[in-house]
Design a protein around this motif. Sequence first.
Motif, PDB file in Angstrom:
ATOM      1  N   LEU A  16       0.831  -1.202   0.000  1.00 19.17           N
ATOM      2  CA  LEU A  16       0.000   0.000   0.000  1.00 19.17           C
ATOM      3  C   LEU A  16       0.872   1.262   0.000  1.00 19.17           C
ATOM      4  CD1 LEU A  16      -2.751   1.283  -0.006  1.00 19.17           C
ATOM      5  CD2 LEU A  16      -2.883   0.965   2.476  1.00 19.17           C
ATOM      6  N   SER A  17       1.981   1.238   0.713  1.00 17.83           N
ATOM      7  CA  SER A  17       2.889   2.388   0.691  1.00 17.83           C
ATOM      8  C   SER A  17       3.405   2.641  -0.720  1.00 17.83           C
ATOM      9  CB  SER A  17       4.069   2.161   1.642  1.00 17.83           C
ATOM     10  OG  SER A  17       3.653   2.132   2.983  1.00 17.83           O
ATOM     11  N   GLN A  18       3.756   1.577  -1.426  1.00 22.50           N
ATOM     12  CA  GLN A  18       4.246   1.731  -2.795  1.00 22.50           C
ATOM     13  C   GLN A  18       3.175   2.339  -3.703  1.00 22.50           C
ATOM     14  OE1 GLN A  18       5.349  -2.428  -3.202  1.00 22.50           O
ATOM     15  NE2 GLN A  18       7.518  -1.916  -3.221  1.00 22.50           N
ATOM     16  N   LEU A  19       1.955   1.927  -3.519  1.00 26.56           N
ATOM     17  CA  LEU A  19       0.865   2.458  -4.345  1.00 26.56           C
ATOM     18  C   LEU A  19       0.585   3.922  -4.032  1.00 26.56           C
ATOM     19  CD1 LEU A  19      -1.602  -0.566  -4.223  1.00 26.56           C
ATOM     20  CD2 LEU A  19      -0.394   0.258  -6.255  1.00 26.56           C
ATOM     21  N   VAL A  20       0.545   4.271  -2.753  1.00 34.44           N
ATOM     22  CA  VAL A  20       0.216   5.643  -2.356  1.00 34.44           C
ATOM     23  C   VAL A  20       1.281   6.625  -2.827  1.00 34.44           C
ATOM     24  CG1 VAL A  20      -0.100   7.183  -0.363  1.00 34.44           C
ATOM     25  CG2 VAL A  20      -1.238   4.949  -0.416  1.00 34.44           C
ATOM     26  N   LYS A  21       2.521   6.194  -2.871  1.00 34.28           N
ATOM     27  CA  LYS A  21       3.611   7.086  -3.282  1.00 34.28           C
ATOM     28  C   LYS A  21       3.509   7.511  -4.749  1.00 34.28           C
ATOM     29  CE  LYS A  21       7.080   5.538   0.058  1.00 34.28           C
ATOM     30  NZ  LYS A  21       8.359   4.801   0.253  1.00 34.28           N
ATOM     31  N   ILE A  22       2.759   6.758  -5.527  1.00 29.38           N
ATOM     32  CA  ILE A  22       2.635   7.064  -6.954  1.00 29.38           C
ATOM     33  C   ILE A  22       1.456   8.006  -7.161  1.00 29.38           C
ATOM     34  CG2 ILE A  22       2.328   6.131  -9.267  1.00 29.38           C
ATOM     35  CD1 ILE A  22       3.378   3.447  -8.129  1.00 29.38           C
ATOM     36  N   HIS A  23       1.742   9.223  -7.569  1.00 27.14           N
ATOM     37  CA  HIS A  23       0.681  10.206  -7.804  1.00 27.14           C
ATOM     38  C   HIS A  23      -0.156   9.753  -8.998  1.00 27.14           C
ATOM     39  CE1 HIS A  23      -1.411  13.879  -7.416  1.00 27.14           C
ATOM     40  NE2 HIS A  23      -0.842  14.527  -8.406  1.00 27.14           N
ATOM     41  N   SER A  24      -1.456   9.540  -8.788  1.00 31.00           N
ATOM     42  CA  SER A  24      -2.281   8.982  -9.864  1.00 31.00           C
ATOM     43  C   SER A  24      -3.687   9.575  -9.873  1.00 31.00           C
ATOM     44  CB  SER A  24      -2.360   7.458  -9.741  1.00 31.00           C
ATOM     45  OG  SER A  24      -2.871   7.065  -8.473  1.00 31.00           O
ATOM     46  N   PRO A  25      -3.803  10.905  -9.969  1.00 29.19           N
ATOM     47  CA  PRO A  25      -5.142  11.479 -10.138  1.00 29.19           C
ATOM     48  C   PRO A  25      -5.754  10.997 -11.447  1.00 29.19           C
ATOM     49  CG  PRO A  25      -3.469  13.104 -10.661  1.00 29.19           C
ATOM     50  CD  PRO A  25      -2.743  11.918 -10.098  1.00 29.19           C
ATOM     51  N   TYR A  26      -7.080  10.969 -11.497  1.00 26.15           N
ATOM     52  CA  TYR A  26      -7.715  10.440 -12.705  1.00 26.15           C
ATOM     53  C   TYR A  26      -7.268  11.213 -13.948  1.00 26.15           C
ATOM     54  CZ  TYR A  26     -11.278  14.200 -12.365  1.00 26.15           C
ATOM     55  OH  TYR A  26     -11.941  15.406 -12.293  1.00 26.15           O
ATOM     56  N   PHE A  27      -7.156  10.473 -15.014  1.00 27.31           N
ATOM     57  CA  PHE A  27      -6.602  10.887 -16.311  1.00 27.31           C
ATOM     58  C   PHE A  27      -5.071  10.895 -16.312  1.00 27.31           C
ATOM     59  CE2 PHE A  27     -10.595  13.516 -17.646  1.00 27.31           C
ATOM     60  CZ  PHE A  27     -11.279  12.337 -17.877  1.00 27.31           C
ATOM     61  N   LYS A  28      -4.421  10.540 -15.172  1.00 31.07           N
ATOM     62  CA  LYS A  28      -2.959  10.516 -15.108  1.00 31.07           C
ATOM     63  C   LYS A  28      -2.503   9.256 -14.355  1.00 31.07           C
ATOM     64  CE  LYS A  28      -2.572  15.568 -15.160  1.00 31.07           C
ATOM     65  NZ  LYS A  28      -2.085  16.779 -14.437  1.00 31.07           N
ATOM     66  N   GLU A  29      -2.878   8.103 -14.893  1.00 29.75           N
ATOM     67  CA  GLU A  29      -2.674   6.853 -14.157  1.00 29.75           C
ATOM     68  C   GLU A  29      -1.562   5.964 -14.702  1.00 29.75           C
ATOM     69  OE1 GLU A  29      -7.263   7.572 -14.257  1.00 29.75           O
ATOM     70  OE2 GLU A  29      -5.637   7.557 -15.720  1.00 29.75           O
ATOM     71  N   GLU A  30      -0.808   6.416 -15.702  1.00 32.37           N
ATOM     72  CA  GLU A  30       0.145   5.536 -16.374  1.00 32.37           C
ATOM     73  C   GLU A  30       1.145   4.898 -15.408  1.00 32.37           C
ATOM     74  OE1 GLU A  30      -0.543   8.612 -17.216  1.00 32.37           O
ATOM     75  OE2 GLU A  30      -1.239   8.657 -19.304  1.00 32.37           O
ATOM     76  N   LYS A  31       1.725   5.693 -14.506  1.00 29.01           N
ATOM     77  CA  LYS A  31       2.772   5.169 -13.621  1.00 29.01           C
ATOM     78  C   LYS A  31       2.225   4.119 -12.659  1.00 29.01           C
ATOM     79  CE  LYS A  31       5.845   9.195 -13.743  1.00 29.01           C
ATOM     80  NZ  LYS A  31       6.498  10.272 -12.938  1.00 29.01           N
ATOM     81  N   VAL A  32       1.054   4.355 -12.108  1.00 30.97           N
ATOM     82  CA  VAL A  32       0.521   3.382 -11.158  1.00 30.97           C
ATOM     83  C   VAL A  32       0.089   2.108 -11.879  1.00 30.97           C
ATOM     84  CG1 VAL A  32      -1.936   4.086 -11.123  1.00 30.97           C
ATOM     85  CG2 VAL A  32      -0.852   3.185  -9.051  1.00 30.97           C
ATOM     86  N   MET A  33      -0.362   2.230 -13.122  1.00 29.34           N
ATOM     87  CA  MET A  33      -0.701   1.038 -13.895  1.00 29.34           C
ATOM     88  C   MET A  33       0.545   0.226 -14.220  1.00 29.34           C
ATOM     89  SD  MET A  33      -3.910   0.765 -14.107  1.00 29.34           S
ATOM     90  CE  MET A  33      -5.345   1.805 -13.750  1.00 29.34           C
ATOM     91  N   ASP A  34       1.634   0.914 -14.530  1.00 31.27           N
ATOM     92  CA  ASP A  34       2.890   0.210 -14.763  1.00 31.27           C
ATOM     93  C   ASP A  34       3.321  -0.546 -13.507  1.00 31.27           C
ATOM     94  OD1 ASP A  34       3.152   1.029 -17.397  1.00 31.27           O
ATOM     95  OD2 ASP A  34       4.450   2.721 -16.918  1.00 31.27           O
ATOM     96  N   PHE A  35       3.156   0.088 -12.354  1.00 33.82           N
ATOM     97  CA  PHE A  35       3.526  -0.587 -11.109  1.00 33.82           C
ATOM     98  C   PHE A  35       2.679  -1.840 -10.913  1.00 33.82           C
ATOM     99  CE2 PHE A  35       2.746  -1.624  -6.707  1.00 33.82           C
ATOM    100  CZ  PHE A  35       4.030  -1.734  -6.207  1.00 33.82           C
ATOM    101  N   ALA A  36       1.365  -1.727 -11.083  1.00 36.67           N
ATOM    102  CA  ALA A  36       0.480  -2.878 -10.884  1.00 36.67           C
ATOM    103  C   ALA A  36       0.832  -4.011 -11.844  1.00 36.67           C
ATOM    104  CB  ALA A  36      -0.972  -2.453 -11.055  1.00 36.67           C
ATOM    105  N   TYR A  37       1.073  -3.651 -13.092  1.00 37.53           N
ATOM    106  CA  TYR A  37       1.439  -4.650 -14.100  1.00 37.53           C
ATOM    107  C   TYR A  37       2.719  -5.383 -13.694  1.00 37.53           C
ATOM    108  CZ  TYR A  37       3.046  -6.484 -18.612  1.00 37.53           C
ATOM    109  OH  TYR A  37       3.499  -7.296 -19.618  1.00 37.53           O
ATOM    110  N   ASN A  38       3.726  -4.637 -13.315  1.00 33.18           N
ATOM    111  CA  ASN A  38       5.010  -5.242 -12.952  1.00 33.18           C
ATOM    112  C   ASN A  38       4.918  -6.054 -11.666  1.00 33.18           C
ATOM    113  OD1 ASN A  38       6.472  -4.254 -15.190  1.00 33.18           O
ATOM    114  ND2 ASN A  38       6.728  -2.265 -14.204  1.00 33.18           N
ATOM    115  N   TRP A  39       4.103  -5.587 -10.713  1.00 36.96           N
ATOM    116  CA  TRP A  39       3.938  -6.327  -9.464  1.00 36.96           C
ATOM    117  C   TRP A  39       3.300  -7.686  -9.746  1.00 36.96           C
ATOM    118  CZ3 TRP A  39       0.396  -8.770  -6.410  1.00 36.96           C
ATOM    119  CH2 TRP A  39       0.725  -8.966  -5.072  1.00 36.96           C
TER     120      TRP A  39
END
Length: 400
Positions: A16-39
């Motif tokens: 959860l800490s890793q997810l929260v650290k990634i700024h992901s307001p709607y319409f700007k989700e690329e980085k958090v999606m990359d994290f989820a994919y790689n995880w």
Amino acid sequence: MTLENYINRENVEVLLSQLVKIHSPYFKEEKVMDFAYNWLKSKGLPAEYHRYTEDKVTKFQGINVIGEVNGKEDGPTILLNGHLDTVGICEGWTKEPLNPTIEGDKMYGVGALDMKSGSAAIMLAVNAFKNTVKHFKGNILYTFVSDEEGPYGLGTDALILDGITDHADVAIVPEPSSGFSGVSFPCLCLGARGGWNYTVHVMGKSAHAANPQLGISAIVESAKLMLELKNTELREDDKLGKGSICIISSDGGGAACSVADTASFTVFRHVVRGEDKEYIKQEVLDAAKRAGVKGDIVVTFRDAPHPDNGGFEPYTVEEDNHYTKLIKESILKATGKDANIAYFSSIGDFNYLGSRVGIPTFVFGPDGENYHTSDEYVNLNTVVDTAKVIYDFLLRTLAI
């Protein structure tokens, strides 16, 4: 390896800490999606990007991450749906919104409650299931979506339009059910109110401001209508309660020395079963008649990418449904407490799943406070419990 090796407080804190650290307001989700994919890939779980484009209104090119684990025999498909976008960072934070702070059982951070904690619970539960259950029937479809916090829920909408949800039989959406409903954890929501955004246009008659009696002020008539509309006696649903009428903006006039001949106001109308677009239009006209409004009135609903996502339909799941019984058993097993039954007061992707896909859709997630405002936090032990409930539900439903 046992369940406790995969679903525990330490693993929740780390993920959860890793997810929260990634700024992901709607319409700007690329980085958090990359994290989820790689995880997911790092855990040996199937994962792929699901890309979509909305060309009519937002011009948004969106991305989801999806995956499916398949059993060796035919059986039900369980959909686990979570959004990884958040609202924007508002004023008033006393903690660092993108640097999660843990104080006792609370983790502070933007999206910590709504709903990166629920998404983390899905990730941990699916990984635990994969590593502890070797033979099962059916399928586990997990979807991490974008733009839930935006105006149209485009991520889950795209899943539906592209047929990804066609074979789902039941869904769990781990939104913070306790926090939203005000009911203590564990809170199981068996449905939700719906909602529509509409604008009322009032047409009056212009006149010189020196002789206002010769005109009809659209602003005045609009104000009369707004006040009377708030007096509307709302329909009561035996499960969802009553809807609500919230006037969210108004506009009108502007000429230097003239009676305003146009005015408008916009409403967000939460609805219950039996309240559709035609019902809402008539509700406005009835209020105008009671208030003696002069001039013409037109009601328009917000422009939408397509007819099915202009608004959110309400839905419910029956308490005697087979899957309801199973998830209640899982809640008791995982938490040691009976589920507190409630109904979600607002809207979300679960509305699309419960109404458009038409499958039993349960909203069950962690507890916490301050969603959509400063110092948002989640109670970490309820994240652990949420993951265990999801795991147990998968076990009860799919294990051979």
